[in-house]
Motif scaffolding. Structure first.
Motif, PDB file in Angstrom:
ATOM      1  N   ARG B  25       0.846  -1.206   0.000  1.00 31.74           N
ATOM      2  CA  ARG B  25       0.000   0.000   0.000  1.00 31.74           C
ATOM      3  C   ARG B  25       0.869   1.240   0.000  1.00 31.74           C
ATOM      4  N   ARG B  26       1.930   1.170   0.783  1.00 32.83           N
ATOM      5  CA  ARG B  26       2.847   2.320   0.841  1.00 32.83           C
ATOM      6  C   ARG B  26       3.488   2.571  -0.501  1.00 32.83           C
ATOM      7  N   LEU B  75     -14.645  -7.681  -4.381  1.00 28.36           N
ATOM      8  CA  LEU B  75     -13.922  -6.968  -5.437  1.00 28.36           C
ATOM      9  C   LEU B  75     -12.856  -6.084  -4.798  1.00 28.36           C
ATOM     10  N   LYS B  76     -11.795  -5.844  -5.564  1.00 24.69           N
ATOM     11  CA  LYS B  76     -10.772  -4.891  -5.118  1.00 24.69           C
ATOM     12  C   LYS B  76     -11.095  -3.550  -5.770  1.00 24.69           C
ATOM     13  N   VAL B  77     -11.386  -2.553  -4.949  1.00 24.84           N
ATOM     14  CA  VAL B  77     -11.868  -1.282  -5.489  1.00 24.84           C
ATOM     15  C   VAL B  77     -10.945  -0.134  -5.081  1.00 24.84           C
ATOM     16  N   ALA B  78     -10.578   0.693  -6.049  1.00 21.59           N
ATOM     17  CA  ALA B  78      -9.832   1.916  -5.742  1.00 21.59           C
ATOM     18  C   ALA B  78     -10.776   3.105  -5.917  1.00 21.59           C
ATOM     19  N   ILE B 112      -9.758  -2.204  -0.405  1.00 24.25           N
ATOM     20  CA  ILE B 112     -10.073  -0.822  -0.800  1.00 24.25           C
ATOM     21  C   ILE B 112      -8.809   0.033  -0.756  1.00 24.25           C
ATOM     22  N   TYR B 113      -8.615   0.842  -1.777  1.00 25.35           N
ATOM     23  CA  TYR B 113      -7.591   1.876  -1.684  1.00 25.35           C
ATOM     24  C   TYR B 113      -8.262   3.207  -1.983  1.00 25.35           C
ATOM     25  N   LEU B 114      -8.293   4.073  -0.995  1.00 21.53           N
ATOM     26  CA  LEU B 114      -8.900   5.390  -1.185  1.00 21.53           C
ATOM     27  C   LEU B 114      -7.810   6.447  -1.202  1.00 21.53           C
ATOM     28  N   ARG B 115      -7.847   7.282  -2.206  1.00 25.63           N
ATOM     29  CA  ARG B 115      -6.868   8.357  -2.275  1.00 25.63           C
ATOM     30  C   ARG B 115      -7.592   9.677  -2.536  1.00 25.63           C
ATOM     31  N   SER B 116      -7.270  10.672  -1.720  1.00 24.63           N
ATOM     32  CA  SER B 116      -7.831  12.007  -1.907  1.00 24.63           C
ATOM     33  C   SER B 116      -6.975  12.755  -2.911  1.00 24.63           C
ATOM     34  N   ILE B 117      -7.605  13.340  -3.904  1.00 22.02           N
ATOM     35  CA  ILE B 117      -6.895  14.020  -4.979  1.00 22.02           C
ATOM     36  C   ILE B 117      -7.344  15.482  -5.019  1.00 22.02           C
ATOM     37  N   HIS B 136      -3.154   3.270 -13.898  1.00 22.79           N
ATOM     38  CA  HIS B 136      -2.137   2.666 -13.033  1.00 22.79           C
ATOM     39  C   HIS B 136      -2.775   1.746 -11.987  1.00 22.79           C
ATOM     40  N   LEU B 137      -3.870   2.192 -11.406  1.00 23.46           N
ATOM     41  CA  LEU B 137      -4.532   1.386 -10.374  1.00 23.46           C
ATOM     42  C   LEU B 137      -5.088   0.097 -10.972  1.00 23.46           C
ATOM     43  N   LEU B 138      -5.620   0.194 -12.190  1.00 26.84           N
ATOM     44  CA  LEU B 138      -6.151  -1.013 -12.835  1.00 26.84           C
ATOM     45  C   LEU B 138      -5.009  -1.979 -13.166  1.00 26.84           C
ATOM     46  N   ALA B 139      -3.835  -1.411 -13.454  1.00 24.67           N
ATOM     47  CA  ALA B 139      -2.667  -2.264 -13.702  1.00 24.67           C
ATOM     48  C   ALA B 139      -2.181  -2.908 -12.408  1.00 24.67           C
ATOM     49  N   ARG B 140      -2.585  -2.354 -11.267  1.00 29.06           N
ATOM     50  CA  ARG B 140      -2.219  -2.912  -9.963  1.00 29.06           C
ATOM     51  C   ARG B 140      -3.315  -3.853  -9.446  1.00 29.06           C
ATOM     52  N   ASP B 141      -4.040  -4.428 -10.366  1.00 32.17           N
ATOM     53  CA  ASP B 141      -5.016  -5.483 -10.039  1.00 32.17           C
ATOM     54  C   ASP B 141      -6.278  -5.030  -9.320  1.00 32.17           C
ATOM     55  N   PHE B 142      -6.593  -3.765  -9.400  1.00 34.73           N
ATOM     56  CA  PHE B 142      -7.899  -3.382  -8.876  1.00 34.73           C
ATOM     57  C   PHE B 142      -8.949  -3.755  -9.915  1.00 34.73           C
ATOM     58  N   ASP B 143     -10.093  -4.239  -9.448  1.00 37.30           N
ATOM     59  CA  ASP B 143     -11.150  -4.650 -10.376  1.00 37.30           C
ATOM     60  C   ASP B 143     -11.869  -3.446 -10.947  1.00 37.30           C
ATOM     61  N   LEU B 144     -12.017  -2.452 -10.112  1.00 37.48           N
ATOM     62  CA  LEU B 144     -12.637  -1.246 -10.624  1.00 37.48           C
ATOM     63  C   LEU B 144     -12.149  -0.007  -9.900  1.00 37.48           C
ATOM     64  N   VAL B 145     -12.211   1.120 -10.608  1.00 39.21           N
ATOM     65  CA  VAL B 145     -11.825   2.397 -10.014  1.00 39.21           C
ATOM     66  C   VAL B 145     -13.048   3.299 -10.020  1.00 39.21           C
ATOM     67  N   VAL B 146     -13.309   3.906  -8.888  1.00 37.48           N
ATOM     68  CA  VAL B 146     -14.411   4.856  -8.788  1.00 37.48           C
ATOM     69  C   VAL B 146     -13.817   6.253  -8.676  1.00 37.48           C
ATOM     70  N   ILE B 147     -14.269   7.148  -9.546  1.00 41.49           N
ATOM     71  CA  ILE B 147     -13.839   8.547  -9.453  1.00 41.49           C
ATOM     72  C   ILE B 147     -14.979   9.319  -8.794  1.00 41.49           C
ATOM     73  N   GLU B 148     -14.667   9.962  -7.691  1.00 38.54           N
ATOM     74  CA  GLU B 148     -15.653  10.871  -7.109  1.00 38.54           C
ATOM     75  C   GLU B 148     -15.232  12.275  -7.508  1.00 38.54           C
ATOM     76  N   THR B 149     -16.040  12.937  -8.320  1.00 42.27           N
ATOM     77  CA  THR B 149     -15.646  14.264  -8.804  1.00 42.27           C
ATOM     78  C   THR B 149     -15.839  15.297  -7.704  1.00 42.27           C
TER      79      THR B 149
END
Lengths: 146, 294
Positions: B25-26, B75-78, B112-117, B136-149
């Motif tokens: 994760r780090r 599922l693995k979700v970012a 879950i990996y949550l990142r504040s942008i 990049h996250l999808l290449a790190r084996d996450f099944d899906l990425v959610v963008i919160e605008t």
């Protein structure tokens, strides 16, 4: 690592008074930093894992509940245990003078009490980011005012 | 990259050491920072990218948290949660973690990996760098990425450039029925979710949106949920995973992609902050900056 920092502002433990934390978060935002506010009643474990995921360089802990002598060192210890040695920890709230030295010895680099100017907190961030004073550093330095 | 997990931390955080090492994760968090700073080229990954947009306070973070409770640990979700950068100071207050109770659940946390942008210099509710981060996250084996605008509405359609599916969140008491007739993001929505259905007025909003959207060629479904109470969340979590993309939105997506490609080229051609300072200080003009960025 001067310039824009990613700073976690957190309230550990059972303490619902977050006005101070919000004012500090706001001051750091206005100084050009990215502040991640974690909200109330976080455990040291949650704070450390937030810092890991957010790649934070600073953690600011606010406590008004009296449990700082337990919670602040716990955050420092967990950071070291997880190899986050470069993260710089500072604190604020109601922290009696007599409790402060023990916190500095645990790796907390600044304690800001009531009446601190936001300018001073920003100055601390700027200064600390220029020196290697993470929780894992052997440096025993701590902030003693501007 | 996988390093054995620290025993003390694994003990402190139940489930932390299983499957997803904290050091991974780090490393991931450091990679995200490097991509944001333009120091690392993202890996190329494929997978589902869901964009969740809607006005400030409509319940985007809360809804995403409710969905995470359904999707994980299966599922693995970012999640990339975007908040605005101050146009005055360049700083930001990133407050989306506050709602994410799913991260406190030891069984879910490791999925879950949550990142504040922060939006930084980019325009719009979704900075262009998010596109790289998703890849990049999808290449790190996450099944899906959610963008919160960033909290946004109407004309703010930037997330269409990056997300495969767009979900627009609405809520009760947000204006009269004419709002539902207005052009913009609603036309690109693959699904419209009326959140806060535990509050009065939600049915009226569902009706107004349905009536307006039914005039479209491929009307998106309008669903009613309460992220707070959990009403309608489970079916919604399933619907999202099999959601069809509206074919009528393709051209608009291309338009947004072209816009961000241009913005990116412009911003990367200079030190943008220095350019702004220089114009502000009277040392250069908009014309001279534009000329030198060519």
């Amino acid at each position: 690592m001067a310039g824009r920092q990613r700073i976690i502002v957190a309230k550990p433990g059972l303490d619902g008074h977050d006005r101070g934390a919000k004012v500090v978060a706001r001051a750091l935002r206005d100084a050009g930093h990215e502040v991640i506010y974690t909200g109330l009643r976080r455990t040291p474990e949650q704070i450390v894992s937030s810092a890991i995921d957010e790649d934070a360089s600073f953690i600011g802990l606010s406590s008004l509940s009296g449990a700082h002598s337990h919670l602040f060192p716990k955050v420092c210890q967990l950071l070291r245990a997880s190899g986050m040695n470069e993260v710089i920890v500072f604190g604020g709230g109601i922290i009696p003078e007599g409790d402060r030295m023990a916190l500095y010895e645990e790796g907390v680099r600044a304690i800001f009490g009531p009446g601190t100017s936001s300018k001073e907190i920003v100055a601390f961030i700027d200064h600390a980011s220029e020196r290697e004073c993470g929780v894992g550093a052997s440096d025993s330095w701590f902030w003693q005012g501007m | 990259m996988r390093v054995s997990v620290n025993a003390e931390l694994a003990q402190a955080i139940p489930g932390f050491g299983k499957g997803c090492d904290y050091l991974d994760r780090r490393a991931l968090a450091k990679e995200i920072t490097a991509i944001e700073e333009g120091l690392l080229k993202p890996d190329v990954g494929q997978g589902l990218i869901i964009g969740i947009t809607g006005a400030p306070g409509v319940g985007k973070s809360c809804l995403i948290d409710a969905l995470l409770h359904c999707w994980t640990p299966g599922l693995k979700v970012a999640v990339l949660a975007v908040d605005p950068t101050s146009p005055i100071s360049g700083g930001a207050l990133l407050g989306d973690r506050i709602r994410m109770t799913s991260l406190d659940d030891s069984e879910r946390r490791e999925s879950i990996y949550l990142r504040s942008i922060a939006t930084r210099s980019a325009s719009g509710s979704t900075p262009y760098i998010v596109s790289d981060l998703c890849s990049h996250l999808l290449a790190r084996d996450f099944d899906l990425v959610v963008i919160e605008t960033v909290g946004a509405g109407q004309a703010e359609i930037r997330c269409a450039a990056m997300a495969d599916r767009i979900i627009v969140i609405e809520g009760p008491s947000r204006g009269d029925g004419v709002q539902a007739e207005k052009a913009g993001i609603l036309e690109l929505a693959d699904l419209v979710v009326v959140n806060k259905c535990d509050l009065p007025g939600a049915d009226v909003v569902v009706n107004q949106l349905s009536m307006s959207l039914d005039l479209d060629i491929e009307p998106p479904t309008v669903v009613k949920v309460s992220a707070l109470k959990g009403d309608g969340i489970e079916p919604l979590a399933k619907t999202i995973l099999s959601l069809k993309k509206r074919t009528t939105s393709e051209k608009a997506r291309i338009r947004e992609r072209l816009m961000i490609a241009n913005e990116r080229r412009f911003l990367e051609s200079m030190d943008f902050k220095a350019a702004v300072d220089s114009i502000h200080g009277g040392l250069s003009t908009i014309e001279s900056i534009m000329e030198s960025s060519k």
